[in-house]
Motif scaffolding. Structure first.
Motif, PDB file in Angstrom:
ATOM      1  N   GLY A  55       0.841  -1.187   0.000  1.00 51.90           N
ATOM      2  CA  GLY A  55       0.000   0.000   0.000  1.00 51.90           C
ATOM      3  C   GLY A  55       0.872   1.231   0.000  1.00 51.90           C
ATOM      4  N   PRO A  56       0.243   2.397  -0.024  1.00 52.02           N
ATOM      5  CA  PRO A  56       1.031   3.635  -0.062  1.00 52.02           C
ATOM      6  C   PRO A  56       2.002   3.703   1.108  1.00 52.02           C
ATOM      7  CG  PRO A  56      -1.326   4.083  -0.263  1.00 52.02           C
ATOM      8  CD  PRO A  56      -1.200   2.634   0.087  1.00 52.02           C
ATOM      9  N   TRP A  57       3.219   4.139   0.816  1.00 53.25           N
ATOM     10  CA  TRP A  57       4.190   4.306   1.902  1.00 53.25           C
ATOM     11  C   TRP A  57       3.813   5.519   2.751  1.00 53.25           C
ATOM     12  CZ3 TRP A  57       9.212   7.346   1.807  1.00 53.25           C
ATOM     13  CH2 TRP A  57       9.946   7.120   2.991  1.00 53.25           C
ATOM     14  N   ARG A  58       3.523   6.649   2.055  1.00 48.81           N
ATOM     15  CA  ARG A  58       3.032   7.842   2.735  1.00 48.81           C
ATOM     16  C   ARG A  58       1.889   8.397   1.897  1.00 48.81           C
ATOM     17  NH1 ARG A  58       7.664  11.447   5.348  1.00 48.81           N
ATOM     18  NH2 ARG A  58       5.996  11.707   6.841  1.00 48.81           N
ATOM     19  N   GLU A  59       1.036   9.206   2.521  1.00 46.38           N
ATOM     20  CA  GLU A  59      -0.234   9.551   1.879  1.00 46.38           C
ATOM     21  C   GLU A  59      -0.135  10.652   0.816  1.00 46.38           C
ATOM     22  OE1 GLU A  59      -2.972   7.927   1.966  1.00 46.38           O
ATOM     23  OE2 GLU A  59      -2.200   6.500   3.428  1.00 46.38           O
ATOM     24  N   LEU A  60       0.753  11.622   0.990  1.00 47.54           N
ATOM     25  CA  LEU A  60       0.775  12.750   0.045  1.00 47.54           C
ATOM     26  C   LEU A  60       1.108  12.266  -1.367  1.00 47.54           C
ATOM     27  CD1 LEU A  60       2.463  15.607   2.126  1.00 47.54           C
ATOM     28  CD2 LEU A  60       0.030  15.174   1.710  1.00 47.54           C
ATOM     29  N   ASP A  61       0.529  12.925  -2.390  1.00 46.91           N
ATOM     30  CA  ASP A  61       0.591  12.389  -3.754  1.00 46.91           C
ATOM     31  C   ASP A  61       2.005  12.342  -4.325  1.00 46.91           C
ATOM     32  OD1 ASP A  61       0.375  15.267  -3.873  1.00 46.91           O
ATOM     33  OD2 ASP A  61       0.173  15.037  -6.043  1.00 46.91           O
ATOM     34  N   GLY A  62       2.904  13.140  -3.781  1.00 49.35           N
ATOM     35  CA  GLY A  62       4.291  13.083  -4.246  1.00 49.35           C
ATOM     36  C   GLY A  62       4.966  11.744  -3.969  1.00 49.35           C
ATOM     37  N   TYR A  63       4.386  10.970  -3.052  1.00 52.46           N
ATOM     38  CA  TYR A  63       4.938   9.646  -2.717  1.00 52.46           C
ATOM     39  C   TYR A  63       4.277   8.531  -3.518  1.00 52.46           C
ATOM     40  CZ  TYR A  63       6.857  11.844   1.533  1.00 52.46           C
ATOM     41  OH  TYR A  63       7.544  12.635   2.419  1.00 52.46           O
ATOM     42  N   ARG A  64       3.469   8.883  -4.549  1.00 49.56           N
ATOM     43  CA  ARG A  64       2.580   7.887  -5.155  1.00 49.56           C
ATOM     44  C   ARG A  64       3.298   6.752  -5.875  1.00 49.56           C
ATOM     45  NH1 ARG A  64       2.596  12.425  -7.989  1.00 49.56           N
ATOM     46  NH2 ARG A  64       2.821  12.448 -10.260  1.00 49.56           N
ATOM     47  N   HIS A  65       4.580   6.897  -6.199  1.00 45.02           N
ATOM     48  CA  HIS A  65       5.284   5.812  -6.891  1.00 45.02           C
ATOM     49  C   HIS A  65       6.032   4.895  -5.924  1.00 45.02           C
ATOM     50  CE1 HIS A  65       4.098   7.553 -10.619  1.00 45.02           C
ATOM     51  NE2 HIS A  65       4.710   8.688 -10.361  1.00 45.02           N
ATOM     52  N   THR A  66       5.820   5.111  -4.627  1.00 44.76           N
ATOM     53  CA  THR A  66       6.491   4.293  -3.604  1.00 44.76           C
ATOM     54  C   THR A  66       5.450   3.557  -2.780  1.00 44.76           C
ATOM     55  OG1 THR A  66       8.321   5.871  -3.487  1.00 44.76           O
ATOM     56  CG2 THR A  66       8.064   4.372  -1.630  1.00 44.76           C
ATOM     57  N   VAL A  67       5.667   2.265  -2.605  1.00 45.64           N
ATOM     58  CA  VAL A  67       4.744   1.464  -1.800  1.00 45.64           C
ATOM     59  C   VAL A  67       5.507   0.780  -0.676  1.00 45.64           C
ATOM     60  CG1 VAL A  67       3.053   1.079  -3.635  1.00 45.64           C
ATOM     61  CG2 VAL A  67       4.966  -0.529  -3.378  1.00 45.64           C
ATOM     62  N   HIS A 102       7.734   2.446  -8.409  1.00 47.29           N
ATOM     63  CA  HIS A 102       9.164   2.724  -8.580  1.00 47.29           C
ATOM     64  C   HIS A 102      10.019   2.129  -7.473  1.00 47.29           C
ATOM     65  CE1 HIS A 102      12.737   4.792  -9.817  1.00 47.29           C
ATOM     66  NE2 HIS A 102      12.763   5.587  -8.756  1.00 47.29           N
ATOM     67  N   VAL A 103       9.508   2.161  -6.240  1.00 44.12           N
ATOM     68  CA  VAL A 103      10.288   1.710  -5.083  1.00 44.12           C
ATOM     69  C   VAL A 103       9.367   0.962  -4.119  1.00 44.12           C
ATOM     70  CG1 VAL A 103      11.434   2.530  -2.963  1.00 44.12           C
ATOM     71  CG2 VAL A 103      12.054   3.530  -5.157  1.00 44.12           C
ATOM     72  N   VAL A 104       9.880  -0.121  -3.529  1.00 40.33           N
ATOM     73  CA  VAL A 104       9.186  -0.777  -2.412  1.00 40.33           C
ATOM     74  C   VAL A 104       9.999  -0.536  -1.142  1.00 40.33           C
ATOM     75  CG1 VAL A 104       8.197  -2.883  -1.460  1.00 40.33           C
ATOM     76  CG2 VAL A 104       8.382  -2.626  -3.935  1.00 40.33           C
ATOM     77  N   ILE A 105       9.313  -0.108  -0.089  1.00 43.11           N
ATOM     78  CA  ILE A 105       9.926   0.104   1.218  1.00 43.11           C
ATOM     79  C   ILE A 105       9.426  -0.974   2.178  1.00 43.11           C
ATOM     80  CG2 ILE A 105       9.928   1.643   3.247  1.00 43.11           C
ATOM     81  CD1 ILE A 105      11.610   2.812   1.057  1.00 43.11           C
ATOM     82  N   ALA A 106      10.300  -1.441   3.044  1.00 43.30           N
ATOM     83  CA  ALA A 106       9.888  -2.318   4.144  1.00 43.30           C
ATOM     84  C   ALA A 106      10.291  -1.629   5.443  1.00 43.30           C
ATOM     85  CB  ALA A 106      10.546  -3.683   4.034  1.00 43.30           C
ATOM     86  N   GLY A 107       9.374  -1.531   6.369  1.00 40.20           N
ATOM     87  CA  GLY A 107       9.674  -1.009   7.698  1.00 40.20           C
ATOM     88  C   GLY A 107       9.601  -2.167   8.681  1.00 40.20           C
ATOM     89  N   ILE A 108      10.744  -2.553   9.242  1.00 42.62           N
ATOM     90  CA  ILE A 108      10.842  -3.816   9.981  1.00 42.62           C
ATOM     91  C   ILE A 108      11.401  -3.561  11.374  1.00 42.62           C
ATOM     92  CG2 ILE A 108      11.868  -6.127   9.968  1.00 42.62           C
ATOM     93  CD1 ILE A 108      12.284  -5.791   6.921  1.00 42.62           C
ATOM     94  N   GLU A 109      10.799  -4.133  12.377  1.00 46.44           N
ATOM     95  CA  GLU A 109      11.346  -4.031  13.731  1.00 46.44           C
ATOM     96  C   GLU A 109      12.788  -4.563  13.708  1.00 46.44           C
ATOM     97  OE1 GLU A 109      12.688  -4.951  17.447  1.00 46.44           O
ATOM     98  OE2 GLU A 109      11.579  -6.665  16.614  1.00 46.44           O
ATOM     99  N   ALA A 110      13.701  -3.790  14.258  1.00 42.66           N
ATOM    100  CA  ALA A 110      15.126  -4.013  14.028  1.00 42.66           C
ATOM    101  C   ALA A 110      15.629  -5.388  14.453  1.00 42.66           C
ATOM    102  CB  ALA A 110      15.933  -2.926  14.731  1.00 42.66           C
TER     103      ALA A 110
END
Ligand SMILES: CC(C)(COP(=O)(O)OP(=O)(O)OC[C@H]1O[C@@H](n2cnc3c(N)ncnc32)[C@H](O)[C@@H]1OP(=O)(O)O)[C@@H](O)C(=O)NCCC(=O)NCCS
Length: 172
Positions: free
Chosen positions: A78-90, A123-131
């Motif tokens: 899903g969207p990484w962040r809500e603002l439309d400038g982030y729309r190519h990153t999930v 364009h980019v996939v981000i993962a936020g993972i507990e360290a």
């Protein structure tokens, strides 16, 4: 033969459908109750689980792993962040049912998710993972996600601070 292939050949990954909502909710709620993978202690109700999945179904961003006719795990993006400038990153999420870890199911799910996100033009996939979540970090490394950094003490659960490791995979 790639050992991962040997481990995953019994897994079928398919797009999720509304009938998967309760299986997915059970897997999510187990993680909420027992782990620091999801930073909340509030379980989803059936209504919340169905609504959460419906959002993903609308954009085709939910997948389940079927093993012997059972939903053994799921992955969503899903969207990484809500603002439309982030729309190519999930941002991705992958969860495997307790008792089925380490069998290649997460690998099969993340492989399908990355293909789908790329096909959708992201364009980019981000993962936020507990360290300290070494299995998830290893899983993402396996696909070429790079460790961007770790943000200390940005979450809390079970009475302690949690650090968030950010990993990034370029798709295009
Ligand atoms: C993280 C998770 C999705 C991984 O899925 P999985 O099906 O267990 O993992 P796989 O069997 O596909 O293994 C993928 C890679 O991770 C490694 N791995 C799996 N479990 C591991 C563990 N406990 N410790 C270290 N590495 C591990 C595997 O060895 C494999 O790497 P390799 O090919 O180099 O051997 C799964 O363990 C899970 O659902 N955990 C709880 C929820 C969670 O933490 N989700 C991620 C939130 S960011």
């Amino acid at each position: 033969m790639d050992p991962i292939y040997e481990r995953t050949r019994a897994v079928t990954v398919r797009p999720a459908h509304p009938g998967d909502a309760e299986s997915i909710r059970a897997i999510r709620n187990h993680a909420i109750e027992h782990s620091t993978a999801l930073w909340t202690q509030t379980p989803q109700s059936p209504t919340e689980g169905a609504a959460w999945l419906a959002t993903h179904l609308e954009r085709g961003s939910a997948f389940v792993a079927d093993v012997d006719g059972e939903v053994a795990g799921f992955a969503v993006y899903g969207p990484w962040r809500e603002l439309d400038g982030y729309r190519h990153t999930v941002e991705d999420s992958v969860y495997v049912r307790e008792g089925r870890h380490g069998l290649g199911i997460g690998f099969a799910l993340l492989a399908s998710l990355i293909t789908a996100a790329r096909d959708a033009g992201h364009h980019v996939v981000i993962a936020g993972i507990e360290a300290e979540n070494t299995s998830s970090i290893r899983l993402h490394e396996r696909f070429g996600f790079h460790h961007v950094g770790t943000v200390p003490e940005v979450g809390t659960k079970f009475g302690r601070w949690l650090d968030l490791t950010i990993m990034r995979l370029p798709l295009t």
